[in-house]
Design a protein around this motif. Sequence first.
Motif, PDB file in Angstrom:
ATOM      1  N   VAL A 211      68.728   5.854  17.936  1.00  0.00           N
ATOM      2  CA  VAL A 211      69.267   7.328  17.864  1.00  0.00           C
ATOM      3  C   VAL A 211      69.273   7.978  16.562  1.00  0.00           C
ATOM      4  N   GLY A 212      69.262   9.338  16.521  1.00  0.00           N
ATOM      5  CA  GLY A 212      69.543   9.797  15.198  1.00  0.00           C
ATOM      6  C   GLY A 212      69.451  11.281  15.312  1.00  0.00           C
ATOM      7  N   PRO A 213      69.713  12.080  14.331  1.00  0.00           N
ATOM      8  CA  PRO A 213      69.650  13.386  14.432  1.00  0.00           C
ATOM      9  C   PRO A 213      68.374  14.062  14.784  1.00  0.00           C
ATOM     10  N   GLU A 214      67.360  13.544  14.089  1.00  0.00           N
ATOM     11  CA  GLU A 214      66.147  13.999  14.203  1.00  0.00           C
ATOM     12  C   GLU A 214      65.339  13.577  15.464  1.00  0.00           C
ATOM     13  N   ARG A 215      65.818  12.358  16.071  1.00  0.00           N
ATOM     14  CA  ARG A 215      65.078  11.964  17.359  1.00  0.00           C
ATOM     15  C   ARG A 215      65.499  12.453  18.598  1.00  0.00           C
ATOM     16  N   MET A 216      66.852  12.995  18.402  1.00  0.00           N
ATOM     17  CA  MET A 216      67.359  13.714  19.566  1.00  0.00           C
ATOM     18  C   MET A 216      66.441  14.837  19.948  1.00  0.00           C
ATOM     19  N   LYS A 217      65.647  15.398  18.961  1.00  0.00           N
ATOM     20  CA  LYS A 217      64.936  16.680  19.470  1.00  0.00           C
ATOM     21  C   LYS A 217      63.844  16.362  20.212  1.00  0.00           C
ATOM     22  N   ARG A 218      63.398  15.248  20.239  1.00  0.00           N
ATOM     23  CA  ARG A 218      62.343  14.722  21.083  1.00  0.00           C
ATOM     24  C   ARG A 218      62.733  14.648  22.536  1.00  0.00           C
TER      25      ARG A 218
END
Length: 439
Positions: A211-218
């Motif tokens: 998980v992570g701030p950038e991954r949640m956009k996918r």
Amino acid sequence: MTYCAIDFGTSNSAVAISTAAGMKLVPLEGAHLTMPTAVFYCTDRDDLPPGAEPAPAQTEPPLPRVFGRAAVQAYMDGYGGRLMRSMKSILGSPLVEQTTEVGEGYGVPYLDIITTYLRHVREHAQVASGQALTQVVLGRPVYFVDEDPERDAQAEASLRAAAQAVGFESIHFQFEPIAAAFDYEQQVQQEQRVLVADIGGGTSDFSVVRVGPERMKRLDRRDDILSHHGIHIAGTDFDRHVSLNSVMPVLGYGAFGPSVGGAEPRPVPSRVYFDLSTWHLINTVYQPARVAELKSMAGFYGNPVHHTRLMRVIHDRLGHNLISRAEQAKIDVATTGLATLDLGLVERGLNASLKHDEAAKALEADLHRIVDSARETVQRAGLKPQDIDALYFTGGSTGLGLLTDQLEAAFPEAKAVRGDRLASVATGLGLHAQRLFQG
């Protein structure tokens, strides 16, 4: 928006809908955002409990019904009717194709009971949304049935059929622990590998998710799901062990019959005690043929009081009440170290007790298997315990300190984070539904 997300749980359920402010959980019972997964069919039409609703037109059986907390309260208050709980547990079992009697000679297929409950949830969601909801993301455990892919697929197909029957046209599933990871992801500031422990009423499910701030956009997160695994042991199994340890012995469980012809006394038959201690099997004990069989077994008991108490429980249909007391004792002993169970409804002045060490011993084997399942999940991800950054707890049974202490000990370097035990999965399912249907 015409979509929603439903966390249909063994013990509790919740639903999220799309609003201008994002996905929000819908109050299902008063101000409560979660509702016990329970239906009470009312058989006494002249004395209906609070909250009773008429059956929808052309719906069988044509009996008023009550849902959630009101359903459990109606049963506890002694209204005429039949309580159904833990319906999710029948998915993947032979019961899903069977019919149970709910009173007044009416039989209803077990799957129709699930449909009735889902219809009630969808109707509440539609009122809150202001429009028809035809698309849904439904949560599902990693395994409905352990080590049986065919039955597991049948369980998902049965739940899909129930969702279609209530009016959903586009139906998608997401693993419940992965949904919980999506909920946890909202609070992280950097990329992490999180082990989600979703332990509810019916299953203990684990997922290792990146998980992570950038991954949640996918939208496509398949490569972030490093592993998932689970076991069909959880809160209702804990309730059964507590019941067998503390409640059923006063009804004869573990006792012996009389000595016949000088032979060693034989143990009292135990099947009825296991059924009375298993939420979704309690009603099977009340079937007329079963009652007649149990009544005829008085001679099997060396202590006649045990049989008298057992038959009082069966004739007065006290099974759900007793296991509810076992469930509360499980909760009480986790916080105070000692629980007292008032069994006066069976016999005036009758009590039982549960101590912390007794609970620990009763649950030891199940807790060991759950922790082993968590370890295996991490191994399947190709990781070691020290590679896990966070251990995220969700699900009603993560309120049991005996369990969470052992899981934390298995992953000592991971930060233990406690989510909303009853709503994290529904929130995560809602996030997934938003990404899936809104694009």
